[in-house]
Design an enzyme around this catalytic site. Structure first.
Site, PDB file in Angstrom:
ATOM      1  CD  GLU A 193      -3.039  -1.260   2.109  1.00  0.00           C
ATOM      2  OE1 GLU A 193      -3.012  -0.413   3.022  1.00  0.00           O
ATOM      3  OE2 GLU A 193      -3.929  -2.125   1.996  1.00  0.00           O
ATOM      4  CD  GLU A 337      -3.719  -6.044   3.189  1.00  0.00           C
ATOM      5  OE1 GLU A 337      -4.658  -5.344   3.644  1.00  0.00           O
ATOM      6  OE2 GLU A 337      -2.526  -5.782   3.388  1.00  0.00           O
TER       7      GLU A 337
END
Length: 559
Positions: A193, A337
């Site tokens: 991220e 995820e």
């Protein structure tokens, strides 16, 4: 005459009541028929390939947690029953893994003993690492303690040359220890991220990440061109700003569900890699169907909307279209995820409804991606310290006391499906094992009146209210051309069977449970309802059950 008149009036009234009841019964029957789940299949018919993408990868918190016995025991359980093949986690280079330090002259010193311990144990269980290359080790981190209780150093490395040397030493060590044939089956994902600048890429930018990817990918490919590398591992999808702006500027009311969503950085990443002739073996991002805010006339500023129950499927379709039209059409798509929300204290994660959310989303997304990685398999997870209760809404499929949650059973049921689809409709699927010919079917009741994905809940009571909502649906399964008198296991997950929360609440919510209570909870969490059904003399199976809201049923051929 009065007696006769009274009898006539009574007959008219009774007839009217009976007609009204008949009409109501007819309306109810019509409603049941409209929402019923009908599965019909020929056991000898042709099938389509079914790849279990949902069990390809599963998440975990950080590398150091994997050195604990509870983590390892729960990994073995998740691998055995849910079929997971890879595990992805943060922090392989975090200081608590003792991978990297420098001497007084700034010369790097590498130590992979903790990594070896972790990977050895994982591989012994038949589960491979999906390697997330992050974060910067302390001596290379310009900023420390950017996020999490365990003080992740989420900032781009100070020296990209030293970073490249670390990646080279790490990957080469893995190849030497486990062999090229093994490590070629792994995945190497660059960072986590990086678009979240405050927590995971402090002081960074898109430009800095792209350069980090370039350095990392080229380093890995120099060791072995067949090793797989990808990114950008960005966080979430966002509303398409142009489409939102157009809807708002129209001055007319609009449905937020109609606004398309786009993944973060994916187009820019693929263009950069193509321009710089970089390899992209897989593309990754994180499609959480989370709440979002939108400014709309007449709506209070910041009002939160929940995304559609089909939002994950739609996001995966978007990803598929982007990759197919890109310079990398053969790149795999790994959503590394995913969960109903990115909150580690969302009580919906522990609920019965979570199981149905998992089943619906995955089974209605078949053929779109290579993996949709559930975050996470275990509540051995330390991103924060707000986890006092044994059921605190953690991400895990299994809680810290090794009590399985309904979500665990959802993956277990799906793992029983074969590798061929015989029939599918929203609410259910029939499959066949191409090697044994045995049939397995799964039905799930995500109440059709619930149009949104599973909401975030901040209390157990709120999560329970969802589990107690919704209407039952008829589940009807018809199978032909089976052996006569063949037996099928009919296993149902519902509020009374296999729901750990229900059992814990019946105990009075002990905090913490004593040893006897934990043992009882472990057993009762596995106590799904199990019945046997058999085909008739002609080899036909007919099964009709009322499936409560948020429940799942597995029908599995035993012989």
């Amino acid at each position: 005459m009065r007696w006769i008149l009274s009898l006539v009036v009574c007959s008219l009234i009774c007839g009217s009541v009976a007609n009204a009841e008949t009409r109501q019964t007819g309306i109810a029957a019509a409603a049941d028929a409209a929402t019923a789940i009908h599965l019909t299949a020929d056991a000898k018919g042709s099938g389509k390939p079914l790849v279990h993408f949902w069990s390809k990868v599963v998440g975990a918190g950080r590398a150091n947690e994997g050195l604990r016995s509870t983590w390892q025991e729960e990994l073995q359980m998740a691998g055995k029953f849910d079929g997971f093949q890879y595990v992805r986690f943060h922090g392989i280079f975090q200081d608590d893994m003792f991978v990297y330090r420098e001497d007084e002259h700034g010369t790097p010193i590498y130590n992979f003993q903790y990594v070896d311990d972790l990977y050895d144990r994982m591989l012994a269980k038949g589960i491979r690492p999906f390697v997330e290359l992050s974060f910067s080790p302390g001596p290379l981190a310009p900023v420390h303690n950017t996020t999490f209780w365990w003080h992740a150093d989420g900032s781009p490395p100070l020296d990209y040359n030293k970073w490249a040397d670390l990646v080279h030493a790490f990957v080469e060590h893995c190849v030497q220890r486990y062999g090229s044939d093994e490590v070629r089956q792994w995945y190497f994902e660059v960072w986590n991220e990086p678009n979240l600048y405050q927590s995971f890429f402090r002081g960074g930018s898109q430009e800095k990440y792209f350069e980090l990817y370039k350095v990392t990918a080229e380093t890995i490919k120099k060791i072995d061109p067949q090793l797989r590398v990808g990114g950008p591992a960005t966080s979430n999808f966002n509303m398409d700003h142009e489409a939102l702006k157009a809807a708002q500027s129209s001055g007319k009311p609009f449905d937020p569900f109609t606004i398309p969503w786009r993944p973060v950085w994916i187009d820019d990443f693929l263009n950069y890699c193509h321009t710089n002739n970089l390899p992209v073996d897989f593309v990754s991002t994180h499609p959480y169907p989370q709440d979002f805010a939108i400014d709309e006339p007449g709506i209070p500023k910041g009002h939160g909307y929940r995304r559609s129950i089909d939002s994950t499927r739609d996001d995966l379709r978007t990803m598929r279209k982007i990759i197919d039209a890109s310079p990398y059409p053969k790149a795999e798509i790994h959503l590394t995820e995913w969960n109903s929300s990115p909150s580690p204290t969302d009580h919906s994660h522990d609920s019965l409804a979570a199981a149905t959310f998992i089943a619906k989303t995955n089974l209605e997304s078949i053929g779109l991606v290579d993996s949709l990685s559930y975050w996470t398999f275990t509540d051995v997870f330390e991103e924060n310290r707000l986890t006092d209760s044994i059921f605190h809404g953690g991400f895990g499929l299994i809680n810290y006391q090794e009590i399985v949650k309904p979500a665990f059973h959802a993956y277990r049921f799906m793992n029983e499906l074969g590798d061929e689809i015989l029939f599918q409709t929203p609410g259910g699927i029939v499959s066949r094992d191409s090697k044994t010919g045995r049939i397995a079917a799964v039905g799930y009741n995500y109440p059709p009146e619930t149009k949104v994905s599973l909401p975030v809940t901040t209390s157990q009571e709120a999560a329970d209210s969802i589990d107690n909502s919704g209407s039952a649906r008829d589940f009807v399964l018809n199978l032909d051309h089976l052996p006569a008198n063949a037996s099928f296991l009919v296993e149902t997950l519902d509020k009374e069977h296999g729901d750990a929360i229900t059992v814990w609440e019946a105990m009075g919510k002990p905090e913490p449970p004593n040893r006897e209570q934990i043992e009882a909870l472990r057993k009762l969490a596995w106590n799904t309802e199990k019945k046997i059904a058999r085909t008739d003399e002609t080899g036909r199976l007919h099964l009709s059950v009322k499936l409560p809201a948020w429940s799942i049923v597995l029908v599995k051929q035993m012989d």
